[in-house]
Scaffold this motif. Structure first.
Motif, mmCIF file in Angstrom:
data_model
loop_
_atom_site.group_PDB
_atom_site.id
_atom_site.type_symbol
_atom_site.label_atom_id
_atom_site.label_comp_id
_atom_site.label_asym_id
_atom_site.label_seq_id
_atom_site.Cartn_x
_atom_site.Cartn_y
_atom_site.Cartn_z
ATOM 1 N N GLN A 115 -77.779 -58.915 -15.774
ATOM 2 C CA GLN A 115 -76.324 -59.038 -15.686
ATOM 3 C C GLN A 115 -75.667 -57.677 -15.455
ATOM 4 N N VAL A 116 -76.114 -56.670 -16.170
ATOM 5 C CA VAL A 116 -75.535 -55.331 -16.009
ATOM 6 C C VAL A 116 -75.838 -54.788 -14.614
ATOM 7 N N GLU A 117 -77.028 -55.044 -14.112
ATOM 8 C CA GLU A 117 -77.367 -54.595 -12.754
ATOM 9 C C GLU A 117 -76.483 -55.280 -11.710
ATOM 10 N N LYS A 118 -76.152 -56.561 -11.923
ATOM 11 C CA LYS A 118 -75.227 -57.256 -11.025
ATOM 12 C C LYS A 118 -73.851 -56.609 -11.076
ATOM 13 N N GLU A 119 -73.407 -56.246 -12.274
ATOM 14 C CA GLU A 119 -72.097 -55.603 -12.423
ATOM 15 C C GLU A 119 -72.080 -54.234 -11.750
ATOM 16 N N ILE A 120 -73.185 -53.520 -11.838
ATOM 17 C CA ILE A 120 -73.291 -52.223 -11.164
ATOM 18 C C ILE A 120 -73.190 -52.414 -9.651
ATOM 19 N N LYS A 121 -73.896 -53.413 -9.134
ATOM 20 C CA LYS A 121 -73.863 -53.676 -7.690
ATOM 21 C C LYS A 121 -72.454 -54.076 -7.252
ATOM 22 N N THR A 122 -71.800 -54.910 -8.040
ATOM 23 C CA THR A 122 -70.431 -55.325 -7.722
ATOM 24 C C THR A 122 -69.487 -54.127 -7.722
ATOM 25 N N GLY A 123 -69.617 -53.272 -8.724
ATOM 26 C CA GLY A 123 -68.777 -52.078 -8.797
ATOM 27 C C GLY A 123 -69.008 -51.153 -7.615
ATOM 28 N N GLN A 124 -70.272 -50.973 -7.240
ATOM 29 C CA GLN A 124 -70.581 -50.111 -6.096
ATOM 30 C C GLN A 124 -70.026 -50.706 -4.809
ATOM 31 N N ASN A 125 -70.122 -52.034 -4.678
ATOM 32 C CA ASN A 125 -69.554 -52.693 -3.491
ATOM 33 C C ASN A 125 -68.037 -52.482 -3.429
ATOM 34 N N SER A 126 -67.384 -52.530 -4.581
ATOM 35 C CA SER A 126 -65.937 -52.294 -4.631
ATOM 36 C C SER A 126 -65.608 -50.873 -4.198
ATOM 37 N N LEU A 127 -66.390 -49.909 -4.659
ATOM 38 C CA LEU A 127 -66.169 -48.518 -4.264
ATOM 39 C C LEU A 127 -66.426 -48.322 -2.769
ATOM 40 N N ASP A 128 -67.437 -48.994 -2.249
ATOM 41 C CA ASP A 128 -67.720 -48.913 -0.811
ATOM 42 C C ASP A 128 -66.556 -49.500 -0.010
ATOM 43 N N ARG A 129 -65.993 -50.615 -0.499
ATOM 44 C CA ARG A 129 -64.849 -51.241 0.168
ATOM 45 C C ARG A 129 -63.640 -50.295 0.158
ATOM 46 N N ILE A 130 -63.444 -49.593 -0.940
ATOM 47 C CA ILE A 130 -62.323 -48.666 -1.043
ATOM 48 C C ILE A 130 -62.464 -47.537 -0.020
ATOM 49 N N GLU A 131 -63.667 -47.089 0.231
ATOM 50 C CA GLU A 131 -63.869 -46.051 1.255
ATOM 51 C C GLU A 131 -63.418 -46.566 2.627
ATOM 52 N N ILE A 132 -63.719 -47.813 2.932
ATOM 53 C CA ILE A 132 -63.270 -48.415 4.196
ATOM 54 C C ILE A 132 -61.746 -48.517 4.205
ATOM 55 N N GLU A 133 -61.174 -48.919 3.076
ATOM 56 C CA GLU A 133 -59.721 -49.035 2.986
ATOM 57 C C GLU A 133 -59.033 -47.684 3.169
ATOM 58 N N LYS A 134 -59.651 -46.627 2.694
ATOM 59 C CA LYS A 134 -59.084 -45.288 2.905
ATOM 60 C C LYS A 134 -59.035 -44.966 4.399
ATOM 61 N N ALA A 135 -60.098 -45.313 5.104
ATOM 62 C CA ALA A 135 -60.126 -45.071 6.555
ATOM 63 C C ALA A 135 -59.086 -45.941 7.257
ATOM 64 N N GLU A 136 -58.978 -47.196 6.831
ATOM 65 C CA GLU A 136 -57.975 -48.076 7.418
ATOM 66 C C GLU A 136 -56.568 -47.532 7.174
ATOM 67 N N LEU A 137 -56.325 -47.056 5.969
ATOM 68 C CA LEU A 137 -55.012 -46.515 5.634
ATOM 69 C C LEU A 137 -54.683 -45.306 6.512
ATOM 70 N N MET A 138 -55.675 -44.468 6.752
ATOM 71 C CA MET A 138 -55.467 -43.322 7.647
ATOM 72 C C MET A 138 -55.067 -43.806 9.038
ATOM 73 N N ALA A 139 -55.755 -44.837 9.524
ATOM 74 C CA ALA A 139 -55.455 -45.372 10.853
ATOM 75 C C ALA A 139 -54.066 -46.015 10.882
ATOM 76 N N PHE A 140 -53.752 -46.773 9.848
ATOM 77 C CA PHE A 140 -52.428 -47.404 9.782
ATOM 78 C C PHE A 140 -51.329 -46.344 9.794
ATOM 79 N N ASN A 141 -51.493 -45.332 8.953
ATOM 80 C CA ASN A 141 -50.482 -44.277 8.864
ATOM 81 C C ASN A 141 -50.359 -43.515 10.187
ATOM 82 N N TYR A 142 -51.475 -43.275 10.834
ATOM 83 C CA TYR A 142 -51.435 -42.595 12.131
ATOM 84 C C TYR A 142 -50.639 -43.439 13.128
#
Length: 103
Positions: free
Chosen positions: A68-95
């Motif tokens: 269960q904890v390993e699943k939570e770690i994977k979910t958290g890492q996936n969320s952080l990976d998604r945020i990195e994409i969102e940062k790039a999207e935000l840069m593009a939107f703002n540009y």
């Protein structure tokens, strides 16, 4: 129907606000990930030391708890990976918002 630059900018205002709110959760995800990793380490130490499951633990075994904890770690890492994409999207939107000609 064709989208105008002005129409696109209006549509993106809400998307930008939503994306910024999502990115703001990064610190929380980092804290949760650190907690989950510490919990996983604790579970492994308990197992190594031959300790029984702690009283009141809802899991039937160390293996179930660890999974269960390993699943939570994977979910958290996936969320952080998604945020990195969102940062790039935000840069593009703002540009786009700053540089797209409206005429």
């Amino acid at each position: 129907m064709s989208m105008t630059v002005v129409g696109a900018k209006i549509a993106l205002e809400g998307v930008i606000a939503k994306t910024q709110k999502s990115i703001e959760k990064e610190v929380s995800y980092l804290k949760e990930l650190a907690d989950d990793k510490a919990t996983l380490s604790h579970i492994e130490q308990l197992q190594t030391d031959g300790e029984p499951l702690p009283a009141g633990n809802p899991y039937g075994s160390f293996s179930e708890w660890r999974d269960q904890v390993e699943k939570e770690i994977k979910t958290g890492q996936n969320s952080l990976d998604r945020i990195e994409i969102e940062k790039a999207e935000l840069m593009a939107f703002n540009y786009f918002m700053e540089n797209a000609p409206e005429a």
